[in-house]
Scaffold this motif. Structure first.
Motif, short mmCIF file in Angstrom:
data_model
loop_
_atom_site.label_atom_id
_atom_site.label_comp_id
_atom_site.label_asym_id
_atom_site.label_seq_id
_atom_site.Cartn_x
_atom_site.Cartn_y
_atom_site.Cartn_z
N LYS A 5 44.85 35.38 30.30
CA LYS A 5 43.96 35.97 31.31
C LYS A 5 43.35 37.23 30.71
O LYS A 5 44.08 38.16 30.32
CB LYS A 5 44.72 36.30 32.60
N VAL A 6 42.04 37.27 30.65
CA VAL A 6 41.33 38.37 29.99
C VAL A 6 40.66 39.26 31.02
O VAL A 6 39.97 38.77 31.92
CB VAL A 6 40.25 37.83 29.02
N MET A 7 40.87 40.56 30.88
CA MET A 7 40.10 41.52 31.67
C MET A 7 39.06 42.15 30.75
O MET A 7 39.40 42.86 29.80
CB MET A 7 40.99 42.61 32.27
N HIS A 8 37.79 41.88 31.02
CA HIS A 8 36.69 42.47 30.26
C HIS A 8 36.32 43.81 30.89
O HIS A 8 36.15 43.89 32.11
CB HIS A 8 35.47 41.56 30.27
N VAL A 9 36.19 44.82 30.08
CA VAL A 9 35.80 46.15 30.57
C VAL A 9 34.58 46.59 29.76
O VAL A 9 34.62 46.60 28.53
CB VAL A 9 36.94 47.17 30.41
N ILE A 10 33.50 46.95 30.45
CA ILE A 10 32.28 47.33 29.76
C ILE A 10 31.67 48.56 30.44
O ILE A 10 31.78 48.74 31.66
CB ILE A 10 31.27 46.16 29.72
N ARG A 74 42.28 54.23 39.84
CA ARG A 74 41.71 52.96 40.27
C ARG A 74 41.75 51.92 39.15
O ARG A 74 42.04 50.74 39.40
CB ARG A 74 40.26 53.19 40.72
N PHE A 75 41.45 52.34 37.94
CA PHE A 75 41.49 51.40 36.82
C PHE A 75 42.92 50.90 36.61
O PHE A 75 43.16 49.70 36.40
CB PHE A 75 40.94 52.08 35.57
N TYR A 76 43.87 51.80 36.67
CA TYR A 76 45.28 51.42 36.53
C TYR A 76 45.65 50.36 37.57
O TYR A 76 46.30 49.35 37.26
CB TYR A 76 46.15 52.67 36.67
N ARG A 77 45.23 50.60 38.82
CA ARG A 77 45.55 49.66 39.89
C ARG A 77 44.87 48.30 39.69
O ARG A 77 45.44 47.25 40.02
CB ARG A 77 45.14 50.25 41.24
N MET A 78 43.65 48.31 39.17
CA MET A 78 42.95 47.05 38.89
C MET A 78 43.72 46.23 37.88
O MET A 78 43.90 45.01 38.03
CB MET A 78 41.54 47.34 38.35
N VAL A 79 44.20 46.89 36.83
CA VAL A 79 44.96 46.18 35.80
C VAL A 79 46.27 45.64 36.36
O VAL A 79 46.66 44.49 36.11
CB VAL A 79 45.22 47.10 34.58
N LYS A 80 46.97 46.45 37.14
CA LYS A 80 48.24 46.00 37.73
C LYS A 80 48.03 44.85 38.70
O LYS A 80 48.87 43.95 38.81
CB LYS A 80 48.92 47.17 38.44
N LYS A 81 46.89 44.85 39.41
CA LYS A 81 46.60 43.78 40.36
C LYS A 81 46.28 42.48 39.64
O LYS A 81 46.81 41.40 39.99
CB LYS A 81 45.42 44.18 41.25
N GLU A 82 45.44 42.53 38.62
CA GLU A 82 44.99 41.32 37.93
C GLU A 82 46.01 40.80 36.92
O GLU A 82 46.02 39.63 36.58
CB GLU A 82 43.65 41.57 37.23
N LYS A 83 46.85 41.71 36.38
CA LYS A 83 47.87 41.35 35.40
C LYS A 83 47.28 40.55 34.22
O LYS A 83 47.74 39.43 33.91
CB LYS A 83 49.00 40.55 36.06
N PRO A 84 46.28 41.09 33.54
CA PRO A 84 45.71 40.37 32.39
C PRO A 84 46.69 40.34 31.23
O PRO A 84 47.54 41.24 31.10
CB PRO A 84 44.47 41.20 32.03
N THR A 85 46.58 39.31 30.40
CA THR A 85 47.39 39.28 29.19
C THR A 85 46.78 40.14 28.09
O THR A 85 47.46 40.51 27.14
CB THR A 85 47.54 37.83 28.68
N CYS A 86 45.49 40.47 28.24
CA CYS A 86 44.86 41.41 27.31
C CYS A 86 43.60 41.98 27.95
O CYS A 86 43.03 41.40 28.88
CB CYS A 86 44.53 40.76 25.96
#
Length: 371
Positions: A5-10, A74-86
């Motif tokens: 699961k990928v979280m793209h950040v731009i 907010r960014f921290y919470r987004m990552v914890k919610k989505e739980k991306p593998t990278c």
């Protein structure tokens, strides 16, 4: 095999090469049923393209201003919610915040470097020197970017890998079919020789230099015309320059439109940037079989082979650019040779499928490295 699961950040979803690349990458991974989420800092036209894929889309903001404490919370919470593998980050600001949050969430971070570090300025480079080591993977879009990274003496050369930009030539041509543009719509004739350029109207693109050279071309070849597709803070200044040079009626500014439908009108594509990675606009023009002239401060170019699939001239050398454009106008057989070779170059070396495959492998190995 582990589920990816990928979280793209731009930094931005405005119109630009990195933004287009992200949208194409996300769309291709979506077809492979890879789970994704996208986080962006500055909104823009690309938001709608991503929203149509029905993937989680987050606009990252602070409470009072960008990069205030709530921004990071907010960014921290987004990552914890989505739980991306990278986390896959692009553009400078997104790269920095992704490296920081990656440490706190214990998420592997892949930072993609699109620009030479000498474009960043002292403050940004100082921040990079303090934080680059936090990234799990550093990916440059060109060898030119890698060379500038070597100025960071603390960073081992092997830490930076190259994944070259790629495009889907079939998709690009399909998009052009949806945007049919004629010479007459622009006030030009089919007999005019059209020189085209695509990119943001910013200092780095060096369009002031291009207009100066085009004024000489227009004086010697009255049938020459110039189309600039883009937009940005230098638009007013460039329009005023065209008036001063007496070429106002020979230059067409296309603002806020996609470039796909315009490539077919070009007899020659020009990239006048002082410095550039592997430009998406250049790859797209070549996929249409356009003869290209590029300026560069480097000795070589990663896409253009001088005299084979286009011409390379030194940045800010007016005489050299004039002579290259003159060849394109006066010698159609040379132009035709470059056109044929340009199309083959894209199909052989710069496909979207190749780029996506390399990123997919990187996501997998980055994820399992922390298990």
């Amino acid at each position: 095999m582990q589920t990816i699961k990928v979280m793209h950040v731009i930094s931005s979803l405005k119109t630009g090469g990195a933004e287009t690349l992200l949208c194409d990458l996300v769309a291709q991974l979506h077809k492979k049923n890879i789970q994704q989420a996208v986080v962006f800092i500055h909104p823009g036209p690309k938001v709608e393209a991503l929203r149509s894929l029905s993937i989680p889309l987050y606009h990252l903001r602070g409470a009072v201003c960008l990069f205030d404490p709530l921004f990071f919370v907010r960014f921290y919470r987004m990552v914890k919610k989505e739980k991306p593998t990278c986390i896959h980050s692009s553009l400078w600001a997104a790269n920095v915040v992704a490296r920081i949050i990656g440490i706190f969430t214990r998420t592997p971070v892949i930072c993609v470097l699109h620009n030479n570090n000498d474009q960043n300025g002292f403050v940004r480079n100082a921040i990079d020197m303090l934080s680059l080591w936090l990234a799990d993977e550093l990916i440059a879009v060109s060898e030119g970017v890698v060379r500038t990274m070597r100025t960071y003496r603390f960073l081992p050369a092997e830490r930076v890998k190259v994944i070259r930009n790629g495009i889907d030539a079939v998709q690009v041509r399909a998009r052009a079919q949806e945007q049919i543009i004629s010479h007459e719509q622009l006030g030009f004739l089919p007999t005019h020789f059209i020189i085209g350029a695509v990119g943001r109207f910013v200092a780095l693109k060096n369009y002031s230099f291009l207009l100066t050279v085009f004024a000489r071309i227009y004086r010697d070849f009255p049938s020459a015309r110039l189309i600039l597709v883009g937009g940005g803070p230098e638009e007013s200044r460039l329009r005023a320059q065209a008036v001063r040079l007496g070429i106002k009626n020979a230059v067409c500014f296309v603002i806020g439109q996609k470039a796909y439908g315009y490539y077919r009108l070009f007899d020659c594509f020009v990239q006048s940037s002082t410095k550039e990675g592997i430009s998406i606009a250049l790859l797209e023009a070549m996929s249409f079989g356009r003869a290209c002239v590029v300026t560069t401060s480097e000795r070589d170019h990663e896409v253009i082979e001088n005299g084979k699939n286009g011409y390379i001239v030194a940045a800010n050398d007016e005489d050299a650019l004039y002579e290259a454009l003159k060849i394109m106008i006066e010698k159609p057989f040379i132009r035709k040779k470059c056109e044929n070779a340009a199309h083959i170059t894209i199909e052989s070396n710069f496909t979207l499928a190749k780029m996506v495959g390399e990123y997919e492998n990187l996501y997998y190995f980055s994820s399992i490295r922390r298990l």
